[in-house]
Design a protein around this motif. Structure first.
Motif, PDB file in Angstrom:
ATOM      1  N   LEU A 192       0.834  -1.206   0.000  1.00  0.00           N
ATOM      2  CA  LEU A 192       0.000   0.000   0.000  1.00  0.00           C
ATOM      3  C   LEU A 192       0.866   1.252   0.000  1.00  0.00           C
ATOM      4  CD1 LEU A 192      -2.496  -1.093   2.809  1.00  0.00           C
ATOM      5  CD2 LEU A 192      -3.016  -0.939   0.362  1.00  0.00           C
ATOM      6  N   ASP A 249       0.470   6.503   3.123  1.00  0.00           N
ATOM      7  CA  ASP A 249      -0.637   6.979   3.973  1.00  0.00           C
ATOM      8  C   ASP A 249      -1.649   5.862   4.231  1.00  0.00           C
ATOM      9  OD1 ASP A 249      -1.363   7.021   1.289  1.00  0.00           O
ATOM     10  OD2 ASP A 249      -2.742   8.715   1.520  1.00  0.00           O
ATOM     11  N   GLU A 250      -1.892   5.039   3.214  1.00  0.00           N
ATOM     12  CA  GLU A 250      -2.850   3.948   3.386  1.00  0.00           C
ATOM     13  C   GLU A 250      -2.288   2.879   4.313  1.00  0.00           C
ATOM     14  OE1 GLU A 250      -4.375   2.532  -0.343  1.00  0.00           O
ATOM     15  OE2 GLU A 250      -4.767   4.581  -1.046  1.00  0.00           O
ATOM     16  N   THR A 266      -3.937   1.640   7.744  1.00  0.00           N
ATOM     17  CA  THR A 266      -4.225   0.223   7.965  1.00  0.00           C
ATOM     18  C   THR A 266      -3.674  -0.235   9.307  1.00  0.00           C
ATOM     19  OG1 THR A 266      -4.100  -0.085   5.584  1.00  0.00           O
ATOM     20  CG2 THR A 266      -3.994  -2.071   6.920  1.00  0.00           C
ATOM     21  N   CYS A 313       5.379  -1.352   4.195  1.00  0.00           N
ATOM     22  CA  CYS A 313       4.091  -1.006   3.602  1.00  0.00           C
ATOM     23  C   CYS A 313       3.382  -2.239   3.041  1.00  0.00           C
ATOM     24  CB  CYS A 313       4.264   0.018   2.492  1.00  0.00           C
ATOM     25  SG  CYS A 313       4.684   1.647   3.116  1.00  0.00           S
ATOM     26  N   ARG A 320      -8.964  -2.711  -0.493  1.00  0.00           N
ATOM     27  CA  ARG A 320      -8.235  -1.486  -0.868  1.00  0.00           C
ATOM     28  C   ARG A 320      -9.180  -0.279  -0.827  1.00  0.00           C
ATOM     29  NH1 ARG A 320      -3.222  -1.989  -3.228  1.00  0.00           N
ATOM     30  NH2 ARG A 320      -2.553  -4.117  -3.692  1.00  0.00           N
ATOM     31  N   ILE A 349      -9.811   0.707   2.733  1.00  0.00           N
ATOM     32  CA  ILE A 349      -8.666   1.415   3.315  1.00  0.00           C
ATOM     33  C   ILE A 349      -8.645   2.868   2.830  1.00  0.00           C
ATOM     34  CG2 ILE A 349      -6.134   1.528   3.371  1.00  0.00           C
ATOM     35  CD1 ILE A 349      -6.235  -1.615   3.297  1.00  0.00           C
ATOM     36  N   ARG A 350      -8.954   3.050   1.556  1.00  0.00           N
ATOM     37  CA  ARG A 350      -9.021   4.441   1.061  1.00  0.00           C
ATOM     38  C   ARG A 350     -10.104   5.209   1.818  1.00  0.00           C
ATOM     39  NH1 ARG A 350      -7.645   1.993  -3.933  1.00  0.00           N
ATOM     40  NH2 ARG A 350      -9.820   1.744  -4.544  1.00  0.00           N
ATOM     41  N   VAL A 382      -8.731   6.230   5.149  1.00  0.00           N
ATOM     42  CA  VAL A 382      -7.798   7.350   5.044  1.00  0.00           C
ATOM     43  C   VAL A 382      -8.583   8.660   5.047  1.00  0.00           C
ATOM     44  CG1 VAL A 382      -6.160   8.525   3.529  1.00  0.00           C
ATOM     45  CG2 VAL A 382      -5.978   6.060   3.894  1.00  0.00           C
TER      46      VAL A 382
END
Ligand SMILES: Nc1ncnc2c1ncn2[C@@H]1O[C@H](COP(=O)(O)OP(=O)(O)O)[C@@H](O)[C@H]1O
Ligand SMILES: [Mg+2]
Length: 571
Positions: free
Chosen positions: A441, A444-445, A449, A469, A490, A493-494, A497
C-alpha cells in the motif's frame, strides 16, 4: 390603564440584542407575529414592489387604545412580558418590545388601530422614528400597520436589498411557513393588488399543506407524530424518493414558531439516512412542541434561533417519529389514486402515536438489536413469481397487482442490513483465505491500515503487517469471498484514510458497509430462477427498511390493478 409597559432596564439587558429588520420579509414576519399575538383570525399582507415600496399588514385582533399605540412605538415597550421570569414562559411570538420601534425608525409608518369598546380608532404617523401626527379616525376593529419606503433614511442598508422578485420570494416563503403552523387563521398575501397566496381556514389540516407546498408535494407527504416525555414531534415527511438538491423543502417549527436550527435539521437528515442519496435532502414539515420552560427563544434578535434545555431528547424524538413512519413505508400502502387520501390522513393515528424507536439513525452498534418489524412490506407474501425482465427486474403478481423488484437494489438492502447486524453485534462473518495474500500500500494507506487493524477485523478482514508497507490478508468477509475481496479491502482502506480528513466526525462505517453490500449483491444482468427470486423477496420482506437500497434507490415498484385500469382507459 393601558396594557403596554416599557420594560425595566434589567429586563432589557437580558434580551438578545441586535437588528430585527434585515429586509422586507423581516418586517412582514414581525407584523404578522404581532397580528397573531393580538388574536387576529384574518390576517392580510399587502406588499408593493417586493415589499420595498410598501408593506401593510391588517388584522382583526384586539386592537390598541390610542395611549397603547403611542407606547407601542417606543423601544422596549410590550404587553407580553413584565419581568425576567416571564422570559422563561413565553407563549407569544413577540416579547422583546422592539419590532415596531425598530421598523418605525427606518421607514415611513402608519398605524391604524381600534380596540373593542372604543368608538373611534387612532391613526399614528411616524417617519424615521419621529412622530408626525396622531388623530382619531373611524376604522374597523383591529390593527393595520403600513410600512412605506423601508430604509429610506439608511442608503447603505437599502443597497443590500435584492431585486423585487427575490424579496417577494422571501415574503412568500415566510407566509407559507407562518400559514403552515397556524391553520385556524386565514392568511392572504397580495402583491401590487393581486392575490398571490390564499390560506383559507379549512377543516382538513392537510389542505393547508397542499396550499403551502403544492398539491403534488402534498401527495408525497405522510403524517407522523410521537410524544415522549415533554416533547411532541409531529408533521409530514416525504417519500424518500421525493428528494431535493437543497434543504429548502425542510420546514422546522418549535411551538409553532418557524426556526432555523441545526439540531433539528440534523435530526431530520438522520431519519433519512441510508434512504436517500448522499447530498440530497428530503421534504419535511416538522412541528416540535414542548413546554415554554424547555426552550429558550431569547437567543436571536429576530427569533429564528432557539435553544433546547434537553436537546438530546428533542433530537431523539424527531428521529424516532420520522424514521418510525418511514420504516412503515406508507407510500407503498396508502391508496392515493382512489381519492382516499383524506381518509388515510385522518386515520393517521395508526402510524401517528408511535413509540417505535428509529432504527438506522442510531449509532451502528445499537441499530440492529431492537428487533423492529415494520409492517409495510414490499411484496405480499402470497405473491407469485412471473419471471425476470432484462435479467435485472423480477416480476411478481399479487392480489393488488404487479410488483417489480430491482434485484441488485433489493439484494443490496438485504446485505446492508445483514452486514450492519453482524457489525453491530461484533464483527462481520469472515472466511480464511486458503493462501494468505500479500498487498502493498502507499504510505498513507499503510499507516491508516496499521492504525485500524481492529476496525478492519470487525469488517471481516483479518490483516497482518508483514513489512514497511506490506500486509498479509488472512481472512475476508464471507459475502465478498468470491467477489474481489482484495479490491474491496483497498477501497475500504481508502475510505478509512479519508476519515482522517474529517476530524471530529463520528467514524462513518455506513459508507463502508454500503460499499460491501453493493459489491456482494447480485448484479443486474444476472439470470435468477424462481427459487432465488422468492428467497430474495422473502429476505427483503424481513428488512427494517425494505423500500430503498442503502444509496436511496427504490428496491421495488408497485403497479396496482387500478393503475392498470387507468392505463388501459377502463377507468
Ligand atoms: N397588530 C397588533 N394588534 C394589537 N397590538 C399590537 C399589534 N402590534 C403591536 N401591538 C402592541 O404593541 C406592542 C409592541 O409590539 P412589538 O414592538 O412588536 O413588540 P412585542 O411584539 O415584542 O411585544 C405589543 O406588545 C402589543 O401590545
Ligand atoms: Mg412583535
Amino acid at each position: 390603564m393601558g396594557k403596554i409597559k416599557v420594560l425595566s432596564p434589567e429586563v432589557i439587558s437580558k434580551i438578545a440584542a441586535g437588528e430585527v429588520v434585515e429586509r422586507p420579509s423581516s418586517v412582514v414576519k414581525e407584523l404578522v407575529e404581532n397580528a397573531l399575538d393580538a388574536g387576529g383570525r384574518e390576517v392580510t399582507v399587502e406588499v408593493e414592489g417586493g415589499g420595498r415600496k410598501r408593506i401593510r399588514v391588517t388584522d382583526d385582533g384586539e386592537g390598541m387604545s390610542a395611549e397603547d399605540a403611542l407606547l407601542a412605538l417606543q423601544r422596549h415597550s410590550t404587553s407580553k412580558i413584565e419581568d425576567e421570569r416571564d422570559l422563561f414562559a413565553i407563549r407569544t411570538f413577540g416579547f422583546r418590545g422592539e419590532a415596531l420601534s425598530a421598523i418605525a425608525a427606518v421607514s415611513r409608518m402608519k398605524v391604524v388601530s381600534r380596540k373593542d369598546g372604543e368608538l373611534a380608532g387612532v391613526e399614528l404617523k411616524v417617519e424615521g422614528g419621529v412622530l408626525k401626527g396622531t388623530e382619531a379616525v373611524g376604522c374597523p376593529l383591529g390593527t393595520s400597520v403600513e410600512v412605506r419606503d423601508l430604509f429610506f433614511n439608511i442608503p447603505a442598508r437599502l443597497k443590500f436589498l435584492k431585486t423585487q422578485g427575490t424579496e417577494l420570494g422571501h415574503i412568500g416563503d415566510l407566509m407559507a411557513r407562518v400559514a403552515l403552523a397556524n391553520d385556524p387563521i386565514h392568511f392572504r398575501l397580495l402583491h401590487d393588488g393581486h392575490l398571490l397566496a390564499n390560506y383559507p381556514v379549512r377543516e382538513d389540516p392537510s389542505s393547508r399543506l397542499a396550499e403551502a407546498l403544492g398539491k403534488e408535494a402534498c401527495a408525497k407527504l405522510h403524517p407522523f407524530r410521537i410524544r415522549g416525555g415533554e416533547v411532541e414531534a409531529s408533521g409530514y415527511a416525504g417519500d424518500p424518493g421525493f428528494n431535493r438538491a437543497n434543504a429548502r423543502g425542510i420546514y422546522l417549527f418549535v411551538n409553532r414558531r418557524p426556526v432555523r436550527d441545526r439540531l433539528l435539521m440534523h435530526a431530520v437528515l438522520e431519519a433519512y439516512r441510508n434512504l436517500i442519496p448522499q447530498g440530497r435532502y428530503p421534504v419535511t414539515v416538522l412541528f416540535v412542541e414542548l413546554p415554554p420552560h424547555a426552550v429558550d427563544v431569547n437567543v436571536h434578535p429576530s427569533k429564528w434561533e432557539i435553544k433546547f434545555s434537553d436537546s438530546e431528547a428533542v433530537h431523539r424524538s424527531v428521529i424516532q417519529s420520522i424514521r418510525g413512519m418511514l420504516d412503515r413505508a406508507p407510500w407503498l400502502t396508502e391508496s392515493r389514486a382512489s381519492g382516499k387520501e383524506d381518509e388515510s390522513r385522518e386515520t393517521s393515528g395508526a402510524y401517528g402515536e408511535s413509540r417505535m424507536p428509529g432504527s438506522f439513525p442510531l449509532p451502528a452498534r445499537e441499530i440492529f438489536d431492537l428487533g423492529l418489524r415494520p409492517n409495510a412490506r414490499e411484496i405480499p407474501a402470497e405473491s407469485s413469481f412471473l419471471g425476470q425482465i432484462a435479467k435485472t427486474y423480477l416480476v411478481f403478481e399479487s392480489p393488488e397487482g404487479l410488483n417489480l423488484i430491482d434485484q441488485h437494489a433489493a439484494h443490496e438492502r438485504i446485505l446492508f442490513e445483514k452486514l450492519g447486524g453482524e457489525f453491530s453485534r461484533g464483527s462481520i462473518s469472515s472466511q480464511p483465505l486458503l493462501l494468505p495474500e500479500s498487498i502493498e500500500l502507499p504510505v498513507d494507506e499503510a499507516q491508516a491500515t496499521e492504525e485500524h487493524l481492529p476496525e478492519l477485523e470487525r469488517l471481516g478482514f483479518v490483516v497482518e503487517p508483514s513489512g514497511e508497507c506490506t500486509f498479509w490478508v488472512k481472512s475476508v468477509p464471507e459475502i465478498l469471498a468470491a467477489r474481489g475481496p482484495i479490491e474491496a479491502l483497498r477501497e475500504i482502506i481508502r475510505g478509512i484514510v479519508s476519515w482522517g480528513k474529517q476530524a471530529g466526525l463520528p467514524r462513518p462505517f455506513d459508507p463502508l458497509l454500503q460499499m460491501m453490500a453493493c459489491r456482494g449483491a447480485v448484479q443486474a444482468d444476472q439470470a435468477l430462477g424462481p427459487a432465488e427470486a422468492l428467497a430474495l423477496t422473502a429476505d427483503l420482506r424481513d428488512c427494517h427498511s425494505p423500500s430503498h437500497c442503502p444509496h436511496g434507490r427504490p428496491t421495488s415498484i408497485r403497479i396496482t390493478v387500478s393503475d392498470l385500469e387507468k392505463m388501459f382507459g377502463r377507468k
